[in-house]
Design a protein around this motif. Structure first.
Motif, short mmCIF file in Angstrom:
data_model
loop_
_atom_site.label_atom_id
_atom_site.label_comp_id
_atom_site.label_asym_id
_atom_site.label_seq_id
_atom_site.Cartn_x
_atom_site.Cartn_y
_atom_site.Cartn_z
N ASP A 1 2.99 -6.23 9.40
CA ASP A 1 3.36 -5.14 8.60
C ASP A 1 5.04 -5.00 8.61
N THR B 1 -0.15 7.73 -6.25
CA THR B 1 -1.11 6.79 -6.36
C THR B 1 -1.31 5.40 -7.23
N ARG C 1 1.84 4.51 0.77
CA ARG C 1 1.51 6.28 2.01
C ARG C 1 2.35 7.45 1.46
N LEU D 1 6.37 2.44 2.13
CA LEU D 1 4.53 1.75 1.33
C LEU D 1 4.78 1.16 2.89
N ARG D 2 3.45 0.71 2.77
CA ARG D 2 3.33 -0.51 3.97
C ARG D 2 3.40 -2.20 2.96
N GLU E 1 0.60 -1.14 0.36
CA GLU E 1 0.34 -0.09 -0.09
C GLU E 1 0.89 1.07 0.07
#
Length: 162
Positions: free
Chosen positions: A119, A132, A64, A69-70, A62
């Motif tokens: 995570d 994004t 961020r 990045l997560r 994801e």
């Protein structure tokens, strides 16, 4: 008329002998093809069985901000996975079929228990600015509970890691 003192006699056998020889060769080929097919089927079944836990381990990235990045690594199996290595790569927006670009050094997790997730936060190298709309692939390499090493790219099927 033969001018040579040695008789020139060649016995080529009979037609039934020829049919017998050809039949033997064809039957050996059928057995060989059948064995190869059986070996492939057993290897495929073995790989499918060994990959049962590996299919339950996945990672999702994801974005961020522009540089973080997560990455969530999920282990949906009952057993732990070990020596997890995560490598985030960017799919080039101008060439989706091109080779993905590495965004940062690989991150490692020693152990993820069964039915758990972990995570990781990955700081992207300065030369890359995330948007994004970017597509990030996660290369995931890990060892399952039985000691098999696996590699999985994105949502693809796990493959044995060499």
């Amino acid at each position: 008329m033969n001018w040579s003192p040695i008789q020139d006699v060649v016995d080529w056998g009979s037609v039934p002998d020829w049919f017998g020889a050809v039949g033997s060769i064809v039957s050996v080929l059928f057995v060989y093809v059948g064995l190869r097919r059986e070996i492939r089927a057993r290897r495929s079944d073995d790989l499918r069985i060994r990959a049962t836990q590996a299919r339950l381990v996945s990672a999702v990235a994801e974005i961020r901000g522009t540089s973080v990045l997560r990455v969530a690594v999920a282990n949906e199996s009952d057993a732990p996975v070990l020596d997890v290595v995560v490598l985030a790569r960017l799919v080039p927006p101008d060439d989706p079929d091109g080779p993905p670009i590495g965004l940062a050094a690989a991150k490692q997790v020693r152990r993820i228990p069964g039915r758990d997730s972990h995570d990781l936060f990955v700081t992207v190298a300065a030369e890359h600015r995330l948007r994004t709309v970017d597509t990030v692939l996660v290369d995931l390499t890990f060892t399952d509970h039985d000691g098999n090493r696996w590699h999985r790219v994105g949502a693809g099927q796990p493959e044995p890691a060499g």
